[in-house]
Design an enzyme around this catalytic site. Structure first.
Site, PDB file in Angstrom:
ATOM      1  N   CYS A  99      36.239  25.545 -28.304  1.00  0.00           N
ATOM      2  CA  CYS A  99      36.256  24.130 -28.685  1.00  0.00           C
ATOM      3  C   CYS A  99      36.077  23.297 -27.427  1.00  0.00           C
ATOM      4  CB  CYS A  99      37.595  23.808 -29.356  1.00  0.00           C
ATOM      5  SG  CYS A  99      37.768  22.083 -29.844  1.00  0.00           S
ATOM      6  N   HIS A 141      36.014  24.360 -38.743  1.00  0.00           N
ATOM      7  CA  HIS A 141      36.512  23.983 -37.416  1.00  0.00           C
ATOM      8  C   HIS A 141      36.453  22.456 -37.238  1.00  0.00           C
ATOM      9  CE1 HIS A 141      36.805  24.711 -32.896  1.00  0.00           C
ATOM     10  NE2 HIS A 141      36.415  23.452 -32.968  1.00  0.00           N
ATOM     11  N   GLU A 142      35.294  21.866 -37.570  1.00  0.00           N
ATOM     12  CA  GLU A 142      35.133  20.413 -37.347  1.00  0.00           C
ATOM     13  C   GLU A 142      36.012  19.610 -38.305  1.00  0.00           C
ATOM     14  OE1 GLU A 142      33.907  19.736 -34.653  1.00  0.00           O
ATOM     15  OE2 GLU A 142      32.838  21.610 -34.320  1.00  0.00           O
ATOM     16  N   HIS A 145      39.527  19.214 -37.228  1.00  0.00           N
ATOM     17  CA  HIS A 145      39.755  18.147 -36.236  1.00  0.00           C
ATOM     18  C   HIS A 145      40.153  16.838 -36.919  1.00  0.00           C
ATOM     19  CE1 HIS A 145      38.735  19.778 -32.305  1.00  0.00           C
ATOM     20  NE2 HIS A 145      37.621  20.318 -32.762  1.00  0.00           N
TER      21      HIS A 145
HETATM   22 NI    NI Z   1      36.493  21.760 -31.686  1.00  0.00          NI
END
Ligand code: NI
Length: 184
Positions: A99, A141-142, A145
């Site tokens: 990341c 993953h995004e 966030h």
């Molecule tokens: Ni990331």
């Protein structure tokens, strides 16, 4: 357009849930996406969420480059506003992730193997797709966030967490490591 520094793990903005975008077609959203594209390109990632440049809105960009695709599906850099994802079944798989907000490190993360996702483009068009493998992984993953979650918080085996340079270094007397370390 402006390149922004990538906010790193520990900053409060990365721990807070991001807010929904009221009008995906607003000019300020287009400007945010332009900044995200430039910042991601400068940092060399394949995905970025708005909080990573200090903006607490539900906007991500991602791509599935050739060579990363696990099923032949290649996706150019795509912005997604107010994205939603859901697993299509119970199956999970593990792979290394990294990341831009956790520079230099990588670790093995379990993710849903197949997901459905939807979200809006800055033109106001609804994107609805199914994804598997790396494509599904980068979305998960995004989108994490946007909920204040960084990949180390998803890890189940902290012994796989380490510096990319060390993880790539083959143990004495062995060939190069089998795992491909993914950059996100
Ligand atoms: Ni990331």
């Amino acid at each position: 357009m402006a390149t922004h520094p990538i906010v790193r793990m520990g900053a409060p903005i990365l721990k807070r849930p991001a807010l929904a975008v009221e009008d995906p077609t607003g000019p300020e959203v287009a400007a945010l996406i332009a900044d995200m594209l430039e910042s991601m390109e400068a940092a060399g990632g394949v995905g970025l969420a708005a909080p990573q440049i200090g903006v607490g809105l539900r906007v991500v960009i991602f791509e599935v480059p050739e060579g990363r695709s696990s099923d032949g599906v290649v996706i150019p850099v795509t912005p997604l506003i107010n994205p939603l994802i859901e697993p299509l079944d119970e199956e999970t798989e593990e792979a290394y992730e990294s990341c831009l907000s956790v520079p230099g490190l990588a670790g093995m993360v379990p993710r849903w193997r197949r997901i459905g996702y939807r979200g809006f483009t800055p033109e106001g068009r609804l994107i609805e797709r199914e994804a598997a493998g790396f494509h599904a992984r980068v979305l998960q993953h995004e989108c994490d966030h946007l909920d204040g979650i960084l990949y180390p918080m998803r890890m189940t085996d902290m012994s796989t967490f380490g510096f990319v340079e060390e993880l790539r270094r083959p143990p004495p007397g062995t060939e190069a490591p089998k795992e491909e370390v993914e950059a996100e």
